[in-house]
Design a protein around this motif. Structure first.
Motif, short mmCIF file in Angstrom:
data_model
loop_
_atom_site.label_atom_id
_atom_site.label_comp_id
_atom_site.label_asym_id
_atom_site.label_seq_id
_atom_site.Cartn_x
_atom_site.Cartn_y
_atom_site.Cartn_z
N VAL A 1 94.93 12.08 -13.66
CA VAL A 1 93.58 11.94 -13.10
C VAL A 1 92.81 13.25 -13.29
CG1 VAL A 1 92.27 11.67 -10.97
CG2 VAL A 1 94.13 10.10 -11.47
N VAL A 2 93.47 14.37 -13.06
CA VAL A 2 92.83 15.67 -13.28
C VAL A 2 92.45 15.82 -14.76
CG1 VAL A 2 93.17 18.17 -13.27
CG2 VAL A 2 93.94 16.79 -11.33
N ALA A 3 93.37 15.44 -15.65
CA ALA A 3 93.09 15.51 -17.09
C ALA A 3 91.89 14.63 -17.45
CB ALA A 3 94.32 15.10 -17.88
N ALA A 4 91.81 13.45 -16.85
CA ALA A 4 90.69 12.54 -17.14
C ALA A 4 89.37 13.15 -16.68
CB ALA A 4 90.93 11.20 -16.45
N LEU A 5 89.36 13.81 -15.53
CA LEU A 5 88.13 14.44 -15.03
C LEU A 5 87.69 15.59 -15.93
CD1 LEU A 5 88.85 14.44 -11.18
CD2 LEU A 5 87.25 12.98 -12.43
N VAL A 6 88.65 16.39 -16.38
CA VAL A 6 88.32 17.48 -17.30
C VAL A 6 87.75 16.92 -18.60
CG1 VAL A 6 89.25 19.39 -18.67
CG2 VAL A 6 90.03 19.05 -16.31
N ALA A 7 88.37 15.87 -19.12
CA ALA A 7 87.88 15.24 -20.35
C ALA A 7 86.46 14.68 -20.14
CB ALA A 7 88.83 14.13 -20.78
N LEU A 8 86.23 14.09 -18.98
CA LEU A 8 84.91 13.53 -18.67
C LEU A 8 83.83 14.61 -18.71
CD1 LEU A 8 83.13 11.20 -17.58
CD2 LEU A 8 83.80 11.91 -15.28
N VAL A 9 84.10 15.73 -18.08
CA VAL A 9 83.11 16.82 -18.07
C VAL A 9 82.84 17.33 -19.48
CG1 VAL A 9 82.69 19.19 -17.30
CG2 VAL A 9 83.67 17.52 -15.71
N LEU A 10 83.90 17.53 -20.28
CA LEU A 10 83.73 18.02 -21.64
C LEU A 10 82.87 17.07 -22.46
CD1 LEU A 10 87.33 19.29 -22.54
CD2 LEU A 10 85.29 20.68 -22.20
N VAL B 1 90.44 12.85 -25.60
CA VAL B 1 89.03 13.23 -25.71
C VAL B 1 88.41 12.66 -26.98
CG1 VAL B 1 87.42 15.16 -25.93
CG2 VAL B 1 89.32 15.30 -24.31
N ALA B 2 89.10 12.85 -28.11
CA ALA B 2 88.56 12.37 -29.38
C ALA B 2 88.46 10.85 -29.42
CB ALA B 2 89.45 12.87 -30.53
N SER B 3 89.45 10.16 -28.90
CA SER B 3 89.46 8.69 -28.93
C SER B 3 88.37 8.12 -28.03
CB SER B 3 90.83 8.16 -28.53
OG SER B 3 91.83 8.61 -29.40
N VAL B 4 88.20 8.70 -26.85
CA VAL B 4 87.13 8.21 -25.96
C VAL B 4 85.77 8.53 -26.56
CG1 VAL B 4 86.09 8.42 -23.68
CG2 VAL B 4 88.57 8.33 -23.90
N ASN B 5 85.63 9.69 -27.22
CA ASN B 5 84.37 10.00 -27.91
C ASN B 5 84.02 8.92 -28.92
OD1 ASN B 5 83.03 12.32 -26.96
ND2 ASN B 5 84.49 13.68 -27.96
N VAL C 1 81.33 7.68 -18.72
CA VAL C 1 81.84 7.48 -17.35
C VAL C 1 82.57 6.14 -17.25
CG1 VAL C 1 81.16 7.13 -14.94
CG2 VAL C 1 80.09 8.95 -16.30
N ALA C 2 81.98 5.10 -17.83
CA ALA C 2 82.61 3.77 -17.77
C ALA C 2 83.94 3.76 -18.52
CB ALA C 2 81.67 2.72 -18.35
N ALA C 3 83.97 4.37 -19.70
CA ALA C 3 85.19 4.35 -20.52
C ALA C 3 86.30 5.18 -19.88
CB ALA C 3 84.88 4.88 -21.92
N VAL C 4 85.98 6.38 -19.41
CA VAL C 4 87.00 7.22 -18.77
C VAL C 4 87.53 6.55 -17.52
CG1 VAL C 4 87.43 9.43 -17.63
CG2 VAL C 4 86.13 9.36 -19.75
N GLY C 5 86.64 5.93 -16.74
CA GLY C 5 87.09 5.22 -15.54
C GLY C 5 88.03 4.08 -15.87
N ALA C 6 87.71 3.31 -16.91
CA ALA C 6 88.56 2.18 -17.30
C ALA C 6 89.91 2.66 -17.85
CB ALA C 6 87.84 1.33 -18.34
N VAL C 7 89.88 3.70 -18.68
CA VAL C 7 91.10 4.21 -19.29
C VAL C 7 92.02 4.81 -18.22
CG1 VAL C 7 92.00 6.07 -20.75
CG2 VAL C 7 90.15 4.60 -21.58
N ALA C 8 91.47 5.66 -17.36
CA ALA C 8 92.28 6.26 -16.29
C ALA C 8 92.77 5.20 -15.32
CB ALA C 8 91.46 7.32 -15.55
N GLY C 9 91.93 4.21 -15.02
CA GLY C 9 92.34 3.14 -14.12
C GLY C 9 93.51 2.34 -14.67
#
Length: 489
Positions: free
Chosen positions: A153-162, A315-319, A353-361
Motif C-alpha cells: 500500500v505504501v509502494a502504491a501511494l509512492v507510485a501514485l504521487v510520482l 509505475v511504468a505499467s500503470v503509466n 487514481v482510479a487505476a492505482v486504486g484498482a490495482v492496489a485493491g
C-alpha cells in the motif's frame, strides 16, 4: 468540370490529447518506460528458475532465445505504425487505424488486462521481497500477510504521487531504480556463475532433457519475460521526437532484455544444478542459494534489487494503462473523467487514481483471501502475459492493413506480420491447454474479459455507433509545431 473533394487539413487547431504535455520527453525516459515495464532485473531472478525447473538448462536457454526472437519480430512489425502515428493509446489505437474500431475495443481491454495484472503482480512482489529483507534482518513485527499488505500500500501511494506529478518525474525515477537494480542483479548472477562453475560440468547442466512439449511450455513462460516492451508507444505523443525515439525503443528493448536474461538463465542453471534439492524446490530458489552459502547480506541485496525492479515495473505499467484509459475517455468509450488531464501537472490524474486504486485493491483482496504471495505473483504474471499476447496478435495484422490503407504496402511486413501472428496464436493455445489447472482458470478469466468486451462493442455498434466510429484518435500537428509558425509568429 467537376471539382475534387476537399483535402483534410494538414494541421489542426486543437490536439485530441490536449491537456497532456506534448513533444517533451527525450529518448532516455521513453526507453526507460519500456525497459521498466518488463522489469528485466526482477524477472531475471523469478522467471528463469521456472523455465529451468520445467525444461532443463539447454531447453531454458533455447526457450529464452526463441522468446527474444519472437518479441523482436513483434517489434519489427509494429514499428512502421510507431513511425507514422503519435498516440497515447498504444496498440489499441494502432489496431483501430489498421483493422477498425470493432477489433480495437477488445484489443484495448486485452492491453488493460496485461498492464493491470502485471501491476498487481509488481505490488505483491514489492511487498513480499521487502518483507523478506525485514524478516532476515530480524526486525520485530515484520513477517506475514499484514506486513506485505502494508508495504505494498505504501509502494502504491509512492507510485501514485510520482505518476500524478508528471511523466518526466516518474520516468526518471523508474530509470534510476531500474539501472541500479539491473547492475545489482547482473553482478549477483555473475557471482553465482563464478562460485558454482567449478562444482558442476557444463555438459550435465546444459544437457537436453525433455521433448518439444517441454520446450514449447518453456517458451510460453519465457515470452512472459518480454511482454511490456511496447509500452513506450503510449508515450509517443508526449515524446520529443516520437517517430525516432519510439521505434528505436521497440527494437532495442527486447535485445537488451535478452542479454540480461541469458546471463541470468545460464548462472541459475549452473548454480541450481549444484544446489540441494531443498533449494530447487523453494518458492524463491535464487535467494535460497545465497542463504545456503551463508551470504545473507547478498541475499538481502538481491531481494532489494527485485523489489526495486518490480516497483519500477508497476509505475511504468500503470503509466501505460492510464494512457489507454485516457484515450478511451477522450473517445467516449470510457467515463469522461478518465479522459481529463490535471491542469497543473498535465497528467491523466483521474485515470491514475482510479487505476492505482484498482490495482492496489486487487492485490490487497488477493492476499487477505489467504493465498500465498508467490502464487499471486505467478498467477497475475501469467494472466498479464495472456493480455499482452492478445493485443500483440491483432497488432501484427493491423500493421500491414494500415500500410495498405495509406498506400505504403510492404510485402516484408505483411509476411512477417502473418507468421508472427500465427506463432503468437500457437503460444496462446499451448498456454490454454497446458497441464496446470491454475492456467485453465486464468485462461477462463481472460476469455470472460474478451467476451465482455465483445458484448460491449456490440452494444456500442447498436446504441452508440458514432462513438464507435470515433475510436482511433492520435496526436495531429498543430500550427505551433510548424517551423514557419515558430519563426514568424
Amino acid at each position: 468540370m467537376r471539382s475534387a473533394p476537399p483535402r483534410p487539413p494538414v494541421v489542426v487547431r486543437r490536439s485530441s490529447i490536449r491537456g497532456l504535455t506534448r513533444r517533451e520527453l527525450p529518448f532516455v525516459p521513453v526507453f526507460a518506460q519500456s525497459v521498466a515495464a518488463i522489469a528485466p532485473s526482477g524477472t531475471a531472478v523469478v522467471t528463469p528458475a521456472f523455465v529451468i525447473a520445467a525444461a532443463g538448462g539447454a531447453a531454458s536457454v533455447a526457450a529464452f532465445l526463441a522468446a527474444a526472437l519472437l518479441a523482436w519480430c513483434v517489434a519489427l512489425v509494429i514499428r512502421p505504425m510507431a513511425q507514422r502515428l503519435a498516440v497515447t493509446g498504444g496498440l489499441y489505437t494502432y489496431v483501430a487505424q489498421g483493422l477498425g474500431s470493432v477489433v480495437a475495443v477488445p484489443v484495448g481491454w486485452s492491453a488493460i488486462v496485461g498492464y493491470g495484472c502485471v501491476s498487481v503482480a509488481g505490488l505483491i512482489a514489492v511487498g513480499t521481497y521487502l518483507d523478506q529483507i525485514a524478516v532476515a534482518a530480524g526486525l520485530a513485527g515484520f513477517g506475514g500477510t499484514a506486513t506485505i499488505v502494508g508495504l505494498l500500500v505504501v509502494a502504491a501511494l509512492v507510485a501514485l504521487v510520482l505518476m500524478v506529478r508528471g511523466i518526466r518525474l516518474s520516468a526518471s525515477a523508474t530509470l534510476l531504480v531500474e539501472c541500479v537494480s539491473v547492475v545489482t542483479v547482473l553482478a549477483l548472477m555473475v557471482y553465482l556463475l563464478a562460485r558454482s562453475g567449478d562444482d558442476v560440468s557444463g555438459g550435465r547442466v546444459f544437457a537436453w532433457r525433455g521433448g518439444t512439449g517441454d520446450l514449447a511450455m518453456g517458451a510460453v513462460v519465457a515470452i512472459s519475460a518480454f511482454v511490456g516492451f511496447e509500452s513506450a508507444t503510449t508515450l509517443s505523443a508526449e515524446a520529443y521526437r516520437p517517430f525516432r525515439s519510439v521505434p528505436r525503443t521497440l527494437i532495442w528493448t527486447p535485445i537488451a532484455a535478452a542479454v540480461i536474461y541469458l546471463v541470468a538463465v545460464c548462472a541459475q542453471a549452473v548454480a541450481l544444478a549444484a544446489a540441494p534439492d531443498a533449494v530447487s524446490g523453494s518458492s524463491t530458489p535464487v535467494t535460497e542459494l545465497f542463504v545456503q552459502d551463508n551470504s545473507r547480506v547478498l541475499g538481502a541485496v538481491l531481494d532489494l534489487g527485485v523489489a526495486a525492479s518490480f516497483f519500477a515495473c508497476t509505475v511504468a505499467s500503470v503509466n501505460a494503462l492510464v494512457r489507454v484509459l485516457f484515450t478511451m475517455g477522450r473517445e467516449g468509450i470510457a467515463p469522461a473523467a478518465v479522459g481529463r488531464a490535471h491542469p497543473r501537472f498535465h497528467t491523466p490524474a483521474a485515470a491514475i487514481v482510479a487505476a492505482v486504486g484498482a490495482v492496489a485493491g486487487c492485490a490487497v483482496v488477493y492476499l487477505l483471501s489467504g493465498a500465498e504471495p508467490q502464487d499471486g505473483i505467478r498467477s497475475f504474471l501469467t494472466l498479464s502475459a495472456l493480455g499482452y499476447l492478445g493485443s500483440y496478435l491483432p497488432a501484427c495484422l493491423a500493421a500491414p492493413a494500415l500500410l495498405r490503407r495509406i498506400g505504403e504496402s510492404s510485402t516484408g511486413i505483411t509476411i512477417l506480420g502473418a507468421v508472427t501472428a500465427v506463432v503468437l496464436g500457437a503460444l496462446m493455445i499451448t498456454s490454454a491447454f497446458s497441464t496446470q489447472s491454475n492456467n485453465i482458470v486464468l485462461v477462463g478469466v481472460y476469455i470472460v474479459v474478451l467476451l465482455a468486451s465483445a458484448v460491449f462493442t456490440l452494444g456500442l455498434r447498436v446504441f452508440a455507433p458514432d462513438r464507435l466510429r470515433g475510436i482511433g484518435i492520435y496526436d495531429e500537428p498543430l500550427p505551433t509545431d510548424l517551423l514557419q509558425s515558430t519563426i514568424f509568429r
